[in-house]
Motif scaffolding. Structure first.
Motif, mmCIF file in Angstrom:
data_model
loop_
_atom_site.group_PDB
_atom_site.id
_atom_site.type_symbol
_atom_site.label_atom_id
_atom_site.label_comp_id
_atom_site.label_asym_id
_atom_site.label_seq_id
_atom_site.Cartn_x
_atom_site.Cartn_y
_atom_site.Cartn_z
ATOM 1 N N ARG A 152 8.090 -3.273 8.328
ATOM 2 C CA ARG A 152 7.779 -2.932 6.876
ATOM 3 C C ARG A 152 8.380 -1.369 6.832
ATOM 4 N NH1 ARG A 152 4.750 -6.127 3.110
ATOM 5 N NH2 ARG A 152 4.083 -8.066 4.368
ATOM 6 N N GLY A 153 9.015 -1.009 7.716
ATOM 7 C CA GLY A 153 9.488 0.464 7.786
ATOM 8 C C GLY A 153 8.436 1.520 7.983
ATOM 9 N N ILE A 154 7.265 1.101 8.663
ATOM 10 C CA ILE A 154 6.407 2.139 8.872
ATOM 11 C C ILE A 154 6.658 2.819 10.133
ATOM 12 C CG2 ILE A 154 3.735 2.336 9.185
ATOM 13 C CD1 ILE A 154 3.472 0.247 7.258
ATOM 14 N N LYS A 155 6.320 4.133 10.463
ATOM 15 C CA LYS A 155 6.689 4.743 11.517
ATOM 16 C C LYS A 155 5.735 5.013 12.535
ATOM 17 C CE LYS A 155 8.118 9.695 12.952
ATOM 18 N NZ LYS A 155 8.435 11.149 12.470
ATOM 19 N N LYS B 187 2.479 1.984 1.900
ATOM 20 C CA LYS B 187 4.047 1.961 2.102
ATOM 21 C C LYS B 187 4.640 1.848 0.786
ATOM 22 C CE LYS B 187 7.699 2.415 4.286
ATOM 23 N NZ LYS B 187 8.273 3.717 4.879
ATOM 24 N N ALA B 188 4.152 1.032 0.239
ATOM 25 C CA ALA B 188 4.860 0.576 -1.196
ATOM 26 C C ALA B 188 4.849 1.672 -2.228
ATOM 27 C CB ALA B 188 4.502 -0.775 -2.069
ATOM 28 N N TYR C 98 -7.123 0.843 1.124
ATOM 29 C CA TYR C 98 -5.935 1.196 0.296
ATOM 30 C C TYR C 98 -6.630 2.196 -0.893
ATOM 31 C CZ TYR C 98 -2.867 0.927 -3.853
ATOM 32 O OH TYR C 98 -2.327 1.454 -5.124
ATOM 33 N N HIS C 99 -7.581 1.656 -1.670
ATOM 34 C CA HIS C 99 -8.239 2.633 -2.657
ATOM 35 C C HIS C 99 -8.782 3.769 -2.279
ATOM 36 C CE1 HIS C 99 -6.857 0.214 -6.276
ATOM 37 N NE2 HIS C 99 -7.435 -0.779 -5.664
ATOM 38 N N SER C 100 -9.651 3.382 -1.169
ATOM 39 C CA SER C 100 -10.422 4.946 -0.696
ATOM 40 C C SER C 100 -9.559 5.892 -0.241
ATOM 41 C CB SER C 100 -11.267 4.080 0.591
ATOM 42 O OG SER C 100 -12.389 3.368 0.157
#
Length: 383
Positions: free
Chosen positions: A38-41, A111-112, A365-367
């Motif tokens: 997903r392209g996450i480092k 990430k999006a 995600y929201h937190s």
């Protein structure tokens, strides 16, 4: 494939291939591969297991960590699930596969939106939570050095899906383990006067230890003293030389934790001394009480309500959780997420309702976004 189906597939893969604490080698490889595609480092680490990664926004801001634990338990699974454990004697009986998939889901969502993020997201997939040592290794590895706040969750089988428990202050107990070897003097069972019976001494000790809670601790405070193992002797007509007594103590307040330990030592030494025996005490200090930071808990509460979850204040849990070590260094919140299971943690028939998985991902995600945006909360944290 939708995100929900993707996360369920990930969770089921992890469930089929559980690995014990500090042995999560294939789990580590799998998590890293899911992040990288997903392209996450992925961040460097000296630890043999565990994965750490960053999602860095294009705007300056704080660093918010999201944590999952990744290890399983030495339990033989007793479910009929088509994706039940394929590894004999090992099982994700505490839902760490659920936690890992939920954090991956939150990572994909964040990430999006990386270009819009004001700050950085640190992803922590921690090894060895069940042994209580993983969090300390992560801290020593420097993975929280620049983190401003941290978020974690744990599935809660007795809460329905769609419900989340969040509270400030103490949530889970400090964990201590004790082992006492009582040394007496062996003798023929028909001639007990020639020995010093450690079985009688241990029986009196087990009874006396319960007075720590009933007579030494205020009824307005909480503590648990549980003797879980007693071993002595190997035949019916001989008084043994030694008896071993083991168990655990759970407390929420640091002062009560100290007081219980002091009373434990005093009672053990005096009881065994009264029976002309000696006691060798081994004390194993586990994680401290998990104490949520008020401002971070409030931000998580707001985020959960905004997403549409039913938020409630949960009861205190006498279970332990090494996320507590993070909270000694970094303000944060740990929440209980409803999964509507049939059995509680560490049961061989433990299950989770997988419809809760996407909700857990969105909560994290929201937190995280709420904490990135609430400058007043972060000011309070840093102050």
């Amino acid at each position: 494939m939708t995100l929900e189906k993707d996360l369920i597939q990930i969770r089921r893969h992890l469930h089929q291939f559980p690995e014990l604490s500090e042995k999560e080698f294939e789990t580590t490889k799998f998590i890293a591969s899911q992040l990288l595609k997903r392209g996450i480092k992925v961040r460097p680490t000296v630890l043999e297991t565990g994965v750490f990664a960053d999602i860095e926004g294009t705007h300056p801001g704080p660093t918010i960590a999201i944590r999952a634990d990744i290890d399983a338990l030495p339990i033989q699974e007793q479910t009929n699930l088509p994706y039940r454990s394929r590894i004999p004697g090992k099982m994700h009986a505490c839902g760490h596969d659920f936690h890992t998939a939920a954090v991956l889901g939150a990572a994909y969502l964040l990430k999006a939106e990386q270009a819009e993020l004001r700050g950085k997201i640190r992803l922590i997939f921690q090894p060895a939570e069940e042994y209580g040592a993983g969090a300390q290794k992560v801290l020593r590895d420097g993975q929280l050095k620049d983190v401003d706040a941290i978020i974690g969750l744990h599935n809660k089988p007795d809460l329905p899906v769609g419900t989340i428990g969040i509270k400030s202050g103490p949530l889970m107990a400090a964990v201590d383990r004790f082992k006492v070897v009582i040394k007496g003097k062996g003798a023929h069972a028909a001639l007990p006067q020639n020995g010093h019976d450690p079985i009688t001494a241990s029986a009196q000790l087990i009874t006396a230890l319960q007075t720590i809670v009933s007579r030494s601790i205020s009824p307005l405070e909480s503590a648990v003293v549980s003797v879980t193992r007693i071993e002595g002797g190997n035949t019916w007509n001989v008084l043994p030389e030694t008896v071993t007594v083991e168990g655990t103590i759970r407390t929420f307040d640091p002062e009560i934790r100290t007081q219980v330990k002091e009373r434990f030592y005093a009672i053990t030494e005096q009881i065994t001394g009264a029976f002309s025996s000696e006691a060798a005490i081994d004390w194993f200090e586990g994680p401290p009480s998990l104490i949520n930071h008020a401002a971070v808990a409030e931000a998580a509460w707001v985020a959960a309500e905004r997403y549409g979850l039913k938020v409630m204040e949960p009861e205190l849990s006498t279970a332990g959780e090494d996320f507590a070590y993070y909270l000694q260094h970094t303000p944060g919140v740990f929440a209980f997420f409803g999964t509507n299971g049939d059995e509680d943690w560490h049961h061989p028939s433990f299950t989770v309702d997988e419809t809760a998985l996407i909700e857990a991902a969105y909560f994290l995600y929201h937190s995280a976004k709420e904490l990135l945006l609430q400058q007043t909360v972060l000011t309070e944290i840093s102050g």
